[in-house]
Design a protein around this motif. Sequence first.
Motif, PDB file in Angstrom:
ATOM      1  N   LEU A   1       0.824  -1.210   0.000  1.00  0.00           N
ATOM      2  CA  LEU A   1       0.000   0.000   0.000  1.00  0.00           C
ATOM      3  C   LEU A   1       0.857   1.259   0.000  1.00  0.00           C
ATOM      4  CD1 LEU A   1      -2.874  -0.821   2.509  1.00  0.00           C
ATOM      5  CD2 LEU A   1      -3.091  -0.398   0.061  1.00  0.00           C
ATOM      6  N   LYS A   2       1.918   1.227   0.791  1.00  0.00           N
ATOM      7  CA  LYS A   2       2.794   2.403   0.889  1.00  0.00           C
ATOM      8  C   LYS A   2       3.462   2.687  -0.453  1.00  0.00           C
ATOM      9  CE  LYS A   2       6.259   4.478   3.825  1.00  0.00           C
ATOM     10  NZ  LYS A   2       7.124   4.334   4.968  1.00  0.00           N
ATOM     11  N   GLU A   3       3.885   1.636  -1.147  1.00  0.00           N
ATOM     12  CA  GLU A   3       4.540   1.808  -2.446  1.00  0.00           C
ATOM     13  C   GLU A   3       3.578   2.334  -3.505  1.00  0.00           C
ATOM     14  OE1 GLU A   3       6.076  -2.061  -3.291  1.00  0.00           O
ATOM     15  OE2 GLU A   3       7.860  -1.773  -2.065  1.00  0.00           O
ATOM     16  N   ARG A   4       2.316   1.929  -3.413  1.00  0.00           N
ATOM     17  CA  ARG A   4       1.337   2.315  -4.434  1.00  0.00           C
ATOM     18  C   ARG A   4       0.419   3.445  -3.990  1.00  0.00           C
ATOM     19  NH1 ARG A   4      -0.716  -3.046  -7.444  1.00  0.00           N
ATOM     20  NH2 ARG A   4       1.303  -3.970  -7.791  1.00  0.00           N
TER      21      ARG A   4
ATOM     22  N   PRO B   1      -1.431   6.718  -3.552  1.00  0.00           N
ATOM     23  CA  PRO B   1      -1.532   7.937  -4.357  1.00  0.00           C
ATOM     24  C   PRO B   1      -1.455   9.204  -3.509  1.00  0.00           C
ATOM     25  CG  PRO B   1      -3.707   7.012  -4.040  1.00  0.00           C
ATOM     26  CD  PRO B   1      -2.727   6.068  -3.388  1.00  0.00           C
ATOM     27  N   ASP B   2      -1.593   9.068  -2.197  1.00  0.00           N
ATOM     28  CA  ASP B   2      -1.590  10.265  -1.352  1.00  0.00           C
ATOM     29  C   ASP B   2      -0.822  10.006  -0.061  1.00  0.00           C
ATOM     30  OD1 ASP B   2      -3.316   8.900   0.488  1.00  0.00           O
ATOM     31  OD2 ASP B   2      -5.019   9.470  -0.739  1.00  0.00           O
ATOM     32  N   SER B   3      -0.466  11.090   0.606  1.00  0.00           N
ATOM     33  CA  SER B   3       0.322  10.979   1.832  1.00  0.00           C
ATOM     34  C   SER B   3      -0.487  10.371   2.973  1.00  0.00           C
ATOM     35  CB  SER B   3       0.868  12.349   2.237  1.00  0.00           C
ATOM     36  OG  SER B   3      -0.203  13.232   2.518  1.00  0.00           O
ATOM     37  N   THR B   4      -1.808  10.525   2.943  1.00  0.00           N
ATOM     38  CA  THR B   4      -2.641   9.962   4.008  1.00  0.00           C
ATOM     39  C   THR B   4      -2.521   8.444   4.035  1.00  0.00           C
ATOM     40  OG1 THR B   4      -4.206  11.784   3.808  1.00  0.00           O
ATOM     41  CG2 THR B   4      -4.989   9.796   4.908  1.00  0.00           C
ATOM     42  N   ARG B   5      -2.590   7.811   2.887  1.00  0.00           N
ATOM     43  CA  ARG B   5      -2.473   6.352   2.845  1.00  0.00           C
ATOM     44  C   ARG B   5      -1.053   5.909   3.174  1.00  0.00           C
ATOM     45  NH1 ARG B   5      -4.422   2.987  -2.164  1.00  0.00           N
ATOM     46  NH2 ARG B   5      -6.021   4.575  -2.142  1.00  0.00           N
ATOM     47  N   ARG B   6      -0.058   6.673   2.759  1.00  0.00           N
ATOM     48  CA  ARG B   6       1.323   6.330   3.121  1.00  0.00           C
ATOM     49  C   ARG B   6       1.514   6.396   4.631  1.00  0.00           C
ATOM     50  NH1 ARG B   6       2.401   9.024  -1.767  1.00  0.00           N
ATOM     51  NH2 ARG B   6       2.720  11.002  -0.702  1.00  0.00           N
ATOM     52  N   ARG B   7       0.964   7.430   5.265  1.00  0.00           N
ATOM     53  CA  ARG B   7       1.049   7.535   6.735  1.00  0.00           C
ATOM     54  C   ARG B   7       0.277   6.402   7.395  1.00  0.00           C
ATOM     55  NH1 ARG B   7       0.231  12.980   5.753  1.00  0.00           N
ATOM     56  NH2 ARG B   7      -1.952  12.799   6.388  1.00  0.00           N
TER      57      ARG B   7
ATOM     58  N   ALA C   1      -9.957   0.490   7.038  1.00  0.00           N
ATOM     59  CA  ALA C   1      -9.974   1.831   6.451  1.00  0.00           C
ATOM     60  C   ALA C   1      -9.061   1.921   5.234  1.00  0.00           C
ATOM     61  CB  ALA C   1      -9.561   2.867   7.498  1.00  0.00           C
ATOM     62  N   LEU C   2      -7.856   1.345   5.336  1.00  0.00           N
ATOM     63  CA  LEU C   2      -6.936   1.369   4.200  1.00  0.00           C
ATOM     64  C   LEU C   2      -7.495   0.558   3.027  1.00  0.00           C
ATOM     65  CD1 LEU C   2      -3.520   1.000   6.067  1.00  0.00           C
ATOM     66  CD2 LEU C   2      -4.324   3.006   4.796  1.00  0.00           C
ATOM     67  N   SER C   3      -8.127  -0.568   3.328  1.00  0.00           N
ATOM     68  CA  SER C   3      -8.701  -1.403   2.272  1.00  0.00           C
ATOM     69  C   SER C   3      -9.872  -0.691   1.607  1.00  0.00           C
ATOM     70  CB  SER C   3      -9.170  -2.746   2.857  1.00  0.00           C
ATOM     71  OG  SER C   3      -8.058  -3.461   3.356  1.00  0.00           O
ATOM     72  N   ALA C   4     -10.630   0.072   2.364  1.00  0.00           N
ATOM     73  CA  ALA C   4     -11.718   0.846   1.768  1.00  0.00           C
ATOM     74  C   ALA C   4     -11.159   1.849   0.770  1.00  0.00           C
ATOM     75  CB  ALA C   4     -12.517   1.568   2.858  1.00  0.00           C
ATOM     76  N   GLY C   5      -9.988   2.384   1.062  1.00  0.00           N
ATOM     77  CA  GLY C   5      -9.348   3.331   0.141  1.00  0.00           C
ATOM     78  C   GLY C   5      -8.921   2.688  -1.169  1.00  0.00           C
ATOM     79  N   VAL C   6      -8.648   1.395  -1.132  1.00  0.00           N
ATOM     80  CA  VAL C   6      -8.282   0.680  -2.345  1.00  0.00           C
ATOM     81  C   VAL C   6      -9.484   0.564  -3.280  1.00  0.00           C
ATOM     82  CG1 VAL C   6      -7.547  -1.577  -3.240  1.00  0.00           C
ATOM     83  CG2 VAL C   6      -6.401  -0.602  -1.248  1.00  0.00           C
ATOM     84  N   LEU C   7     -10.660   0.442  -2.701  1.00  0.00           N
ATOM     85  CA  LEU C   7     -11.876   0.246  -3.489  1.00  0.00           C
ATOM     86  C   LEU C   7     -12.615   1.525  -3.840  1.00  0.00           C
ATOM     87  CD1 LEU C   7     -13.369  -2.860  -1.671  1.00  0.00           C
ATOM     88  CD2 LEU C   7     -12.288  -2.794  -3.919  1.00  0.00           C
ATOM     89  N   THR C   8     -12.176   2.649  -3.327  1.00  0.00           N
ATOM     90  CA  THR C   8     -12.929   3.877  -3.529  1.00  0.00           C
ATOM     91  C   THR C   8     -12.086   4.919  -4.246  1.00  0.00           C
ATOM     92  OG1 THR C   8     -12.281   4.760  -1.395  1.00  0.00           O
ATOM     93  CG2 THR C   8     -14.343   3.535  -1.492  1.00  0.00           C
ATOM     94  N   ALA C   9     -12.776   5.854  -4.802  1.00  0.00           N
ATOM     95  CA  ALA C   9     -12.099   6.957  -5.496  1.00  0.00           C
ATOM     96  C   ALA C   9     -12.840   8.251  -5.191  1.00  0.00           C
ATOM     97  CB  ALA C   9     -12.095   6.723  -7.002  1.00  0.00           C
ATOM     98  N   THR C  10     -12.116   9.327  -5.130  1.00  0.00           N
ATOM     99  CA  THR C  10     -12.735  10.621  -4.931  1.00  0.00           C
ATOM    100  C   THR C  10     -13.366  11.057  -6.240  1.00  0.00           C
ATOM    101  OG1 THR C  10     -11.073  11.154  -3.313  1.00  0.00           O
ATOM    102  CG2 THR C  10     -12.322  12.989  -4.193  1.00  0.00           C
ATOM    103  N   GLU C  11     -14.604  11.501  -6.166  1.00  0.00           N
ATOM    104  CA  GLU C  11     -15.299  11.912  -7.391  1.00  0.00           C
ATOM    105  C   GLU C  11     -15.497  13.413  -7.386  1.00  0.00           C
ATOM    106  OE1 GLU C  11     -18.563   9.600  -8.551  1.00  0.00           O
ATOM    107  OE2 GLU C  11     -17.475   7.760  -8.213  1.00  0.00           O
TER     108      GLU C  11
END
Length: 181
Positions: A115-118, A120-126, A171-181
């Motif tokens: 997840l950290k490598e892929r 797209p934003d600093s929130t998911r990296r943190r 929460a992190l897994s939900a981010g994998v399945l969702t996108a900001t519209e």
Amino acid sequence: MARALDGPLHFANTYLLLAALTLTATLGDTQRSAVWRGERRLVLLGSLTLVCLLVVGMSGAVTALGDTLFRPASLTAGIAQELAPASHPLVRMRLIHPLVAVLSSMITAYYALTLKERAPDSTRRRGAATLWALLAAQLGAGAANVVLLAPLGLQVFHLMLSDLIWILVVALSAGVLTATE
């Protein structure tokens, strides 16, 4: 033995409720919606991670019951109990749970790294970095539980870390399945 079956079911129910609350909080705003983002590898790895965390938590519930009912006098006595051929199945779980926990932690750490490598934003990296820190703390608390013969306060702390890891992975897994519209 009924309690040995009830404990893991109660634990699984708690995790599912925590997942529902986490998803509600994570996806509850109107800015995001569940949109397949095509990262099949991440979805599969996230699903495996969630299943592993559920299994290790359920085995931990049985282990905690065994520690309560068959409290050893010392670490050496506990190991002797676990290795005795006639030991109760709840006592044997004290051997199985740490092994399952280490395997689950390795899978979860790999998921966090991916997840950290892929991200797209600093929130998911943190979030992925926080997951690594929580895993380290959890393994330390688990080792301390073994050495200190599972005092109640440490068991509760270990459970709290387990819940935090679960919530973060959901929460992190939900981010994998969702996108900001």
